[in-house]
Design an enzyme around this catalytic site. Structure first.
Site, PDB file in Angstrom:
ATOM      1  CG  HIS A   1      -0.205  58.060  33.963  1.00 24.62           C
ATOM      2  ND1 HIS A   1       0.758  59.160  33.833  1.00 24.62           N
ATOM      3  CD2 HIS A   1      -0.263  57.438  32.510  1.00 24.62           C
ATOM      4  CE1 HIS A   1       1.151  59.052  32.629  1.00 24.62           C
ATOM      5  NE2 HIS A   1       0.660  58.207  31.974  1.00 24.62           N
TER       6      HIS A   1
ATOM      7  CG  ASP B   1       6.587  61.462  37.853  1.00 20.21           C
ATOM      8  OD1 ASP B   1       6.379  60.378  38.208  1.00 20.21           O
ATOM      9  OD2 ASP B   1       6.057  62.116  36.950  1.00 20.21           O
TER      10      ASP B   1
END
Lengths: 431, 339
Positions: free
Chosen positions: A185, A311
């Protein structure tokens, strides 16, 4: 039809279809036959109903697109039964869930537990990511080798960045011992601390703390160097900024074995969606400026960005009905992954096969999943869709539990008509 | 392994700081000399007077039982005087104090200093400041030459040669001076070296030291004559080099399943002390047919006797003794030894 109804016995012939297989660049009128859980045969010569094998159940596709089921390489699972229902309603037949679960997927027993529970649902297939660090704390490595043996397909601390450079270095190095991929991330936490949205004029006007694009660029640049140092396999998740995409582009040009993905909000929306403190538009990474959105599309067109993931991040009303700064980031995306991705096709940025590749064979290839392509003997995971059918996203009507779609109210084109998992039709729209 | 012509043998170095840079002939001199001490150490009367009047100081800046004891026995069996000095490193400022210590000891006229130090290069630094011979008893992650020699002696006695053998060194290569000394020695003597470790425990560009690198035990051990396991320090877990002992043993611990890939009579070695169930399975470690771990300890004393002898001989050469006189002295000593 009830998604749990079993219908696995025997053969089904999908006739009169437009067959799309991005991996082999197939786009032709044809048919496909499933036998039990697998694809028995497919091709143009099976287009007509009379070509169907004797005794097979015949499904007339009426010229609509029949493609491999979508592979979504980044979802937060939340409520598992809601997630797998949302998935098949969006044409997603395989998905990879982040380890940010309760308990965290940093132990072999949890890997096996998640896989077993998902199999019981009989809908979309769920593959787990393993945690890079124990308890996602960013300090000590998890048992990457044994987690991989138990079924973890790659490793990430999910919605958290592996912030410490030495830990990331060791993670990349250790993972490469076993040929495993680390998914990051990409956000430098110290620069994103307390941030609510993209740093810029809108944040200034709204009086919100901004997260600069540098938070992403710095982490990506750092990790690219660590990947080069260690020979590790790095995948950067949900890129949202021009600077980070450019960094990956240059690294690929240098020959580094790196990959990345983005999510629909980052090519379909920009920071203006935050409007008057709309918390459904509070995402992580935050929606960026219009130039960044265009750069994401550019990255998809030139192949810098390898895949699109939804996502999907389910959040309940309580965590969204708060002052913007306090609201939880994240939006759901499984239901709308296909429709919003197809905007790239309708807007003339990418061909239909190219868009499909980004949500099927490309992510499957990155993670080594046997999914995302039409192949004799492969699991019959399919989606039948009409790329032209127009509809309007209504968050309240989306299948699943959470309603926090950043695309609420958006007119889209592209509708799932049927989803097939292991040869069984598991979803058809109500109306 | 020849015994003949030993009297003319001369090891042309004042110190033994490492294996790197030694020629095959020089290594053979050390091994051949060690060979004769193996027999002496098995006799009831183990003592000679070769080091009579000599003072050896064991100067250990780091915990050690085996190496220190081994040197102590070696010096005493040769009739030398030995004292042990353990220096706690935590309380001193390194560098300056190391040299101060060296100067102080030098003033006491020792003949040999055996030095172990946690910092790579510290033994060499010390050797530059003293008049006596210095033996490196292990410096940081750099070298541990007597360990490599005793390993080589063990192999040579078992298999008759070093040349052409395939040796796998497994485990924490990154922090291992034993691995580095062994790589130098085995390569110099014509053996082929493979390293097997997770990537986090392999130093940068180790391939340049002339080794083949593997990350998979089964593949790395395949067809090897020797499987040399290294000790895994438990503190490596905290340093993020490895997740857990459980995972390490699963992938890199030596058990019979992994060992099955080696040659049928492949020997198992370990410099000790072993972590049973971490880098080596207890059954494998205790397999009398395969494990030569205890034999390594025995060879250690012989090797250290040889090194002490050959280095102290050179001290006489340094003090203007003609080579002939030195040779005569060796002959004398050998006669005593045979008594």
């Amino acid at each position: 039809m009830s998604p749990r109804k079993q219908n696995s016995a025997g053969r089904t012939a999908y006739v009169n279809a437009r067959l799309l297989d991005p991996a082999s660049r197939l786009d032709a009128k044809g048919g496909l036959v499933t036998d039990g859980e697998s694809i028995a045969d497919f091709g143009p010569r099976l287009a007509a109903a009379k070509a169907a094998p004797k005794g097979a159940q015949v499904v007339d596709c009426r010229g609509k697109c029949l493609a491999p089921g979508l592979v979504d390489m980044r979802i937060e699972i939340g409520d598992l039964s809601a997630a797998v229902r949302a998935a098949v309603s969006g044409g997603v037949t395989s998905m990879v869930c982040l380890p940010n679960t309760q308990p965290v997927i940093d132990d072999m027993s949890v890997v096996e537990f998640v896989a077993r529970r998902a199999r019981k649902q009989g809908l979309a297939k769920v593959y787990p990511y393993g945690a890079v660090t124990k308890g996602l704390k960013g300090q000590e490595l998890a048992e990457l080798g044994m987690l991989a043996e138990a079924g973890a397909v790659a490793f990430t601390d999910g919605i958290l960045a592996v912030a410490d450079a030495q830990v990331m270095r060791r993670a990349l190095s250790y993972a490469s011992t076993f040929g495993l991929m680390i998914v990051q991330h990409p956000e430098e936490p110290s620069l994103a601390a307390n941030g609510a949205m993209n740093a810029g004029e809108t944040a200034t006007r709204l009086g919100l703390v901004g997260i600069p694009t540098e938070a992403e660029a710095i982490m990506v640049e750092r990790d690219l160097r660590l990947a080069a140092l260690t020979g590790g396999r790095l995948h950067v998740a949900h890129l949202s900024t021009a600077a980070a995409i450019e960094a990956v582009r240059r690294a690929k040009a240098r020959g580094l074995d790196v990959s990345c993905d983005t999510a629909p909000p980052y090519f379909a929306l920009n920071e203006n969606a935050v409007g008057d403190y709309r918390t459904f538009a509070k995402l992580s990474p935050p929606l960026r400026a219009e130039d960044d959105r265009k750069a994401v599309i550019e990255g998809l067109i030139d192949g810098t960005i390898d895949a699109i993931a939804s996502d999907h991040t389910p959040r309940d009303e309580e965590s969204k009905r708060l002052p913007f700064a306090q609201a939880a980031p994240g939006g759901i995306g499984l239901n709308t992954l296909l429709a919003v991705s197809l905007e790239l096709y309708h807007n003339g940025h990418l061909g239909l096969l190219d868009v499909l590749r980004l949500v099927t064979s490309a992510p499957a290839g990155l993670l080594g999943l046997r999914a995302g392509r039409l192949e004799k003997g492969a699991p019959a995971d399919l989606v039948l869709f009409d790329p032209e059918a127009a509809w309007k996203v209504d968050a309240d009507k989306l299948i699943g539990k959470a309603k926090n779609s950043p695309f609420d109210g958006r007119p889209v084109q592209g509708r799932v008509l049927m989803t097939v998992v292991d040869g069984r039709p598991v979803y058809r729209p109500q109306a | 392994m020849t015994q003949g012509g030993m009297d003319n043998v001369h090891f042309p170095h004042r110190h033994l700081l490492g294996i790197e840079g030694l020629s095959p002939e020089e290594i053979s001199i050390l091994l051949d000399r060690s060979e004769s001490y193996v027999e002496q150490n098995r006799r009831a009367d183990k003592t000679t007077r070769i080091l009579h009047g000599r003072t050896v100081i064991n100067l250990f800046f780091e915990e050690s039982t085996r190496t220190r004891t081994s040197f102590e026995l070696a010096a005493k069996r040769l009739g030398g005087d030995l004292i042990n000095m353990s220096v706690a490193t935590s309380s001193i400022k390194k560098g300056e104090t190391l040299i101060d210590t060296a100067m102080t000891l030098n003033a006491m006229h020792p003949d040999v200093l055996v030095v172990r130090h946690p910092d790579s290069g510290a033994v060499q630094l010390l050797s530059e400041k003293v008049n006596c011979a210095v033996i490196n008893g292990g410096d940081g992650s750099h070298e541990h030459p007597t360990q490599a020699l005793l390993d080589a002696l063990t192999i040579r006695r078992r298999l008759g040669r070093l040349n052409g053998l395939l040796v796998a060194i497994c485990g924490d290569i990154l922090h291992s001076r034993v691995a580095r000394s062994n790589i130098h020695l085995l390569n110099t003597m014509g053996a082929r070296v493979r390293l097997i470790a997770p990537k986090t425990l392999l130093p940068f560009e180790i391939e340049r030291m002339g080794v083949e690198v593997f990350h998979d035990m089964a593949a790395g051990i395949k067809d090897c004559d020797i499987v040399m396991m290294l000790r895994l320090q438990q503190e490596r877990m905290a340093g993020n080099f490895l997740p857990t002992i459980r995972e390490y043993f699963h992938f890199f611990g030596l058990d019979y399943a992994k060992l099955a890939n080696a040659k049928p009579h492949a020997l198992i070695m370990h410099p000790g002390p072993m972590n049973r169930g971490v880098e080596i399975d207890t059954e494998v470690a205790d397999d009398v047919g395969r494990s030569v771990i205890r034999e390594q300890v025995e060879m250690g004393v012989a090797v250290r006797m040889a090194v002490l002898e050959l280095l102290t001989d050179n001290l006489d050469r340094g003090r203007a003794a003609a080579p002939r006189a030195a040779a005569a002295k060796i002959k004398r000593n050998k006669k005593k030894a045979r008594r």
